[in-house]
Design a protein around this motif. Structure first.
Motif, short mmCIF file in Angstrom:
data_model
loop_
_atom_site.label_atom_id
_atom_site.label_comp_id
_atom_site.label_asym_id
_atom_site.label_seq_id
_atom_site.Cartn_x
_atom_site.Cartn_y
_atom_site.Cartn_z
N ILE A 2 0.84 -1.19 0.00
CA ILE A 2 0.00 0.00 0.00
C ILE A 2 0.87 1.25 0.00
CG2 ILE A 2 -1.71 1.33 1.32
CD1 ILE A 2 -2.94 -1.11 0.16
N ASN A 3 0.61 2.15 -0.94
CA ASN A 3 1.32 3.42 -0.99
C ASN A 3 1.03 4.22 0.29
OD1 ASN A 3 1.27 6.50 -1.75
ND2 ASN A 3 2.55 5.52 -3.30
N PRO A 4 2.01 4.96 0.81
CA PRO A 4 1.78 5.75 2.02
C PRO A 4 0.61 6.72 1.91
CG PRO A 4 4.13 5.63 1.56
CD PRO A 4 3.43 5.00 0.39
N LEU A 9 -5.17 7.81 3.57
CA LEU A 9 -6.62 7.87 3.32
C LEU A 9 -7.34 6.76 4.07
CD1 LEU A 9 -6.61 8.56 -0.54
CD2 LEU A 9 -7.17 10.20 1.26
N ASN A 10 -6.77 5.56 4.03
CA ASN A 10 -7.39 4.43 4.72
C ASN A 10 -7.48 4.67 6.22
OD1 ASN A 10 -7.46 3.23 2.20
ND2 ASN A 10 -5.70 1.89 2.58
N ASP A 11 -6.45 5.29 6.78
CA ASP A 11 -6.46 5.59 8.21
C ASP A 11 -7.58 6.58 8.55
OD1 ASP A 11 -4.33 3.91 8.64
OD2 ASP A 11 -2.82 5.51 8.71
N SER A 23 -13.16 -2.39 -1.39
CA SER A 23 -12.52 -3.49 -2.10
C SER A 23 -11.00 -3.39 -1.96
CB SER A 23 -12.87 -3.43 -3.58
OG SER A 23 -12.29 -2.27 -4.17
N ASP A 24 -10.31 -4.41 -2.46
CA ASP A 24 -8.84 -4.36 -2.45
C ASP A 24 -8.34 -3.17 -3.26
OD1 ASP A 24 -8.70 -6.63 -0.89
OD2 ASP A 24 -8.41 -8.00 -2.57
N LEU A 29 -6.08 2.67 -3.80
CA LEU A 29 -6.17 3.93 -4.54
C LEU A 29 -5.70 5.12 -3.70
CD1 LEU A 29 -9.59 3.51 -6.40
CD2 LEU A 29 -7.34 3.78 -7.47
N TYR A 30 -4.99 6.01 -4.36
CA TYR A 30 -4.53 7.26 -3.74
C TYR A 30 -4.36 8.30 -4.84
CZ TYR A 30 0.06 6.09 -5.64
OH TYR A 30 1.09 5.78 -6.51
N PHE A 31 -4.35 9.55 -4.45
CA PHE A 31 -4.14 10.64 -5.42
C PHE A 31 -2.70 11.13 -5.27
CE2 PHE A 31 -4.71 14.71 -7.54
CZ PHE A 31 -5.57 14.36 -8.58
N PRO A 32 -1.89 11.00 -6.31
CA PRO A 32 -0.47 11.33 -6.17
C PRO A 32 -0.21 12.82 -6.00
CG PRO A 32 -1.01 10.86 -8.46
CD PRO A 32 -2.25 10.55 -7.66
#
Length: 429
Positions: A2-4, A9-11, A23-24, A29-32
């Motif tokens: 998982i990207n930091p 976002l997940n946190d 979902s997985d 997913l993240y916004f760079p």
């Protein structure tokens, strides 16, 4: 791995209904902090020169070729050729939110997200599935339903696609919906259901009492402890032809129904405002338990899905929608076109009330663009082909037992002839 930025976002979403439903892919997913992020910073502070965005600019304005400009002379270059924001330009998002609140008065005072603009309602469904559907999280829809639901769930998301029988004894199958949702909840601990009204392919919308029963079912499933995603596919919203139809979107009731319910509304001007090729759809979401920070985090997840696929939607379509909705003639023109559809609906209803068939049984319909037949013989495809070959009439085979007719695309004076041909061909086979 998982990207930091995804972890951040997940946190933020941790412990929420979104967290439980994701979902997985949704978790990945993240916004760079890349071109779009840095370009947004530069737009605020780069007062001397801005070399961040890949557009040709002169004097601070995007360059527009005359061959384009002459086609839309009332729009400026920022409304036509410039890139749009990832989630849609703020003016169209704000305007569409105001329209949602206007058309759904029960949403007044409820916290809902700002609508996110994507290239069409199919994109809404696709991005929702990306974030919430995978091989361990199935999607539930009615039977029959629009074939794209299954394509998105199974082919794109490698998920199981489950269905409940839409009608029973000539009525919407509330018992079937309830049993299916409770079965999903028991087996998976969560439910992801699409409720599409007016429905494609049947053209059915729930009555006011049926809508309240649907709300009850969702509430009871949520109260049992299951997490519930209710996606209201409102592509044909407002195209109602009978007085007893529930006038508001189910989203209006789901938005703050329970902490275990995540409500998502899919809509846009595609069918509502007769702008099919504009490809402007909106994602709006709400849940009783979501904080402002969590709403922002889920919005970023959707932006990441957009950025990683189409980057952004068409600018000129957004601009035309804003201008059209602000036109004082727009609503009257829409009413005239809806009246035309109502006349076509009435013509179909009149024909069906005066004709019977041993092969064809009309499914309940009261709204939208379509009506459908149940084909008792299971020969829907044979009827479709014969009708096309013998009569030059095109309709759609949804499955072996279902034929869909889009009366929206048939001139009123042709309706009797078209339906007479459908009946005669079906009886001949």
């Amino acid at each position: 791995m998982i990207n930091p930025l995804a972890k951040e976002l997940n946190d933020k979403l941790s412990g929420s209904v979104v967290d439980a439903l994701m979902s997985d892919m949704g978790r990945r997913l993240y916004f760079p902090n890349g071109i779009i992020f840095q370009g947004a910073q530069a737009a605020k502070d780069a007062h001397f020169a801005n070399g961040t965005i890949g557009m040709a600019v002169a004097g601070g304005t995007p360059i527009e070729m005359e061959s384009y400009k002459k086609l839309v002379p009332s729009l400026n270059p920022r409304e036509t050729v410039a890139y749009a924001k990832t989630a849609g330009n703020p003016d169209v998002r704000d305007l569409w939110k105001s329209k949602i609140l206007e058309k759904n008065p029960d949403l007044q005072g409820k916290k809902i997200s700002s609508p996110i603009l994507v290239p069409g309602l199919t994109a809404v469904l696709s991005y929702v599935a990306d974030i919430f559907v995978d091989d361990k999280k199935p999607l539930l829809a009615s039977d029959p339903c629009w074939d794209n639901y299954e394509l998105i769930a199974t082919a794109r998301c490698n998920a199981e696609f489950h269905q409940f029988k839409c009608f029973e004894n000539g009525k919407f199958n509330l018992a079937g919906l309830e049993a299916a949702m409770k079965s999903e909840a028991e087996k998976y601990g969560s439910v992801r259901v699409i409720l599409n009204f007016p429905q494609n392919p049947s053209g059915y919308s729930p009555t006011k009492s049926e809508a309240q029963e649907i709300v009850r079912i969702v509430r009871e499933v949520a109260e049992s402890g299951a997490k519930v995603l209710v996606l209201s596919d409102d592509a044909y919203f407002g195209l109602n032809y009978e007085d007893d139809i529930e006038p508001q979107s189910l989203f209006a009731y789901m938005a703050d129904l329970h902490e275990n319910v995540l409500a998502i509304k899919a809509d846009g001007p595609t069918k509502e405002d007769f702008a099919w090729g504009f490809r402007t759809g909106f994602i709006t979401f709400a849940s009783k338990g979501l904080s402002d920070q969590q709403i922002d985090a889920l919005q970023v997840k959707f932006m990441a899905a957009i950025r990683s696929s189409v980057s952004c939607s068409s600018t000129v379509s957004q601009s035309l929608v804003v201008r059209a909705l602000a036109d004082e003639c727009h609503e009257n023109q829409k009413k005239e076109l809806r009246a035309m559809l109502k006349r076509r609906y009435d013509a179909v209803r009149k024909f069906l009330d005066n004709h019977t068939s041993k092969v064809l049984e009309p499914l309940p319909f009261n709204s939208g663009y379509f009506m459908s037949f149940h084909v008792a013989s299971g020969q829907a495809e044979e009827i479709r082909r014969a009708l096309l070959a013998q009569k030059g009439i095109g309709i759609i085979q949804i499955d072996p037992c279902t034929l869909r007719v889009a009366f929206s695309s048939i001139d009123e004076e042709k309706i009797d002839s078209v339906y007479a041909s459908i009946y005669s061909v079906a009886e001949a086979l």
